[in-house]
Motif scaffolding. Sequence first.
Motif, short mmCIF file in Angstrom:
data_model
loop_
_atom_site.label_atom_id
_atom_site.label_comp_id
_atom_site.label_asym_id
_atom_site.label_seq_id
_atom_site.Cartn_x
_atom_site.Cartn_y
_atom_site.Cartn_z
N PRO A 175 0.82 -1.22 0.00
CA PRO A 175 0.00 0.00 0.00
C PRO A 175 0.86 1.27 0.00
CG PRO A 175 -0.44 -1.37 1.94
CD PRO A 175 0.67 -2.01 1.19
N THR A 176 0.26 2.35 -0.48
CA THR A 176 0.90 3.66 -0.46
C THR A 176 0.10 4.53 0.49
OG1 THR A 176 1.56 3.39 -2.75
CG2 THR A 176 1.58 5.62 -1.87
N ILE A 177 0.76 5.15 1.43
CA ILE A 177 0.08 6.04 2.38
C ILE A 177 0.64 7.44 2.21
CG2 ILE A 177 -0.44 6.51 4.80
CD1 ILE A 177 0.02 3.54 5.38
N LEU A 178 -0.24 8.38 1.85
CA LEU A 178 0.15 9.78 1.73
C LEU A 178 -0.18 10.48 3.04
CD1 LEU A 178 -1.19 10.49 -1.86
CD2 LEU A 178 1.11 9.88 -1.17
N CYS A 179 0.77 11.28 3.55
CA CYS A 179 0.61 11.97 4.83
C CYS A 179 0.38 13.45 4.63
CB CYS A 179 1.85 11.77 5.69
SG CYS A 179 2.19 10.06 6.08
N TYR A 180 -0.48 14.03 5.49
CA TYR A 180 -0.79 15.45 5.44
C TYR A 180 -0.66 16.01 6.87
CZ TYR A 180 -2.93 13.91 1.11
OH TYR A 180 -3.15 13.34 -0.11
N GLY A 181 0.19 17.01 7.06
CA GLY A 181 0.33 17.68 8.34
C GLY A 181 1.25 16.98 9.32
N GLN A 182 2.06 16.06 8.85
CA GLN A 182 2.93 15.31 9.75
C GLN A 182 4.02 16.19 10.35
OE1 GLN A 182 4.40 11.68 8.05
NE2 GLN A 182 6.05 11.49 9.53
N GLN A 183 4.59 17.10 9.57
CA GLN A 183 5.67 17.93 10.09
C GLN A 183 5.19 18.89 11.18
OE1 GLN A 183 6.09 17.90 6.39
NE2 GLN A 183 7.78 16.45 6.51
N SER A 184 3.95 19.38 11.07
CA SER A 184 3.46 20.33 12.06
C SER A 184 2.84 19.65 13.27
CB SER A 184 2.44 21.27 11.41
OG SER A 184 1.32 20.55 10.96
N SER A 185 2.77 18.33 13.27
CA SER A 185 2.20 17.63 14.42
C SER A 185 3.23 17.55 15.55
CB SER A 185 1.76 16.21 14.03
OG SER A 185 2.89 15.42 13.73
N ARG A 186 2.73 17.34 16.75
CA ARG A 186 3.60 17.26 17.92
C ARG A 186 3.91 15.81 18.28
NH1 ARG A 186 -0.08 19.81 22.06
NH2 ARG A 186 -1.65 19.03 20.63
N VAL A 187 3.96 14.95 17.30
CA VAL A 187 4.16 13.52 17.54
C VAL A 187 5.63 13.18 17.30
CG1 VAL A 187 3.42 11.22 16.83
CG2 VAL A 187 1.81 13.10 16.75
N SER A 188 6.18 12.33 18.19
CA SER A 188 7.60 11.95 18.05
C SER A 188 7.79 11.01 16.86
CB SER A 188 8.08 11.27 19.34
OG SER A 188 7.46 10.00 19.45
N GLN A 189 9.01 10.97 16.36
CA GLN A 189 9.33 10.12 15.21
C GLN A 189 9.09 8.64 15.53
OE1 GLN A 189 9.30 12.47 12.60
NE2 GLN A 189 10.46 10.78 11.77
N GLU A 190 9.35 8.22 16.78
CA GLU A 190 9.13 6.83 17.17
C GLU A 190 7.63 6.48 17.09
OE1 GLU A 190 10.88 8.95 19.39
OE2 GLU A 190 12.77 8.38 18.45
N GLN A 191 6.78 7.38 17.55
CA GLN A 191 5.34 7.15 17.49
C GLN A 191 4.85 7.12 16.04
OE1 GLN A 191 4.09 10.42 20.06
NE2 GLN A 191 3.03 8.91 21.36
N ILE A 192 5.38 8.02 15.21
CA ILE A 192 5.00 8.06 13.80
C ILE A 192 5.41 6.75 13.12
CG2 ILE A 192 5.49 9.15 11.57
CD1 ILE A 192 5.70 11.83 13.09
N GLN A 193 6.66 6.31 13.40
CA GLN A 193 7.15 5.06 12.81
C GLN A 193 6.28 3.88 13.22
OE1 GLN A 193 9.70 4.76 10.65
NE2 GLN A 193 9.45 2.54 10.50
N SER A 194 5.96 3.81 14.49
CA SER A 194 5.13 2.71 15.01
C SER A 194 3.73 2.73 14.38
CB SER A 194 5.03 2.83 16.53
OG SER A 194 4.08 1.96 17.04
#
Length: 187
Positions: free
Chosen positions: A84-103
């Motif tokens: 699958p291909t997942i397109l992300c919107y607003g990821q850079q401006s979110s307050r989520v850590s890279q580990e949480q995003i990766q998971s």
Amino acid sequence: MLTEKETTVSHRSPANTSDRVDHRPKKIKRGKVAPQQRCLWRVRHRAFLPKLGIAPQQMGTLVTVAFTSLMKFLNFLKPKPAQPTILCYGQQSSRVSQEQIQSLMEWLFASLMAAEYFGKSHIIWYDDNNPDPAREQTVKKIVRSGEPVFLYRCGGKVQPPPKGYYWRMMQEHPSMRIYQLEIKDGE
């Protein structure tokens, strides 16, 4: 005596078209077909339609149906992506850590593959403390494509869904912050 060049020109001239036969009906005033030729044209074209079981009025519908069927068949033949291909919107401006995003992205990929979905999907990273009206417009555009839309809630509230849709919480994810956009029942 004519030269070779003049002979060639006169041979190609429109006046020398007696060997061509025009099977189209001849036009008379105001673009109408002569009555005697109109009948011949209709008889000739009506002859094959009943053999196929098609009325002349249905030809436009038949062409439309054939075209859409052909397009569906060609889309079926297109090679499908391996994952699958997942397109992300607003990821850079979110307050989520890279580990949480990766998971989260790994979990979402695994979920889509388990559902045997190998197309394109979208995830919106929504922060209610910093809402972006452009993302709401993006969601409306994505909805028209018919592709799955997910939302990760960074703050306390979710983004307002488009009319006729709602955000369903995906309880399978331990964070309880990921939602999928779905159509309301009865709409």
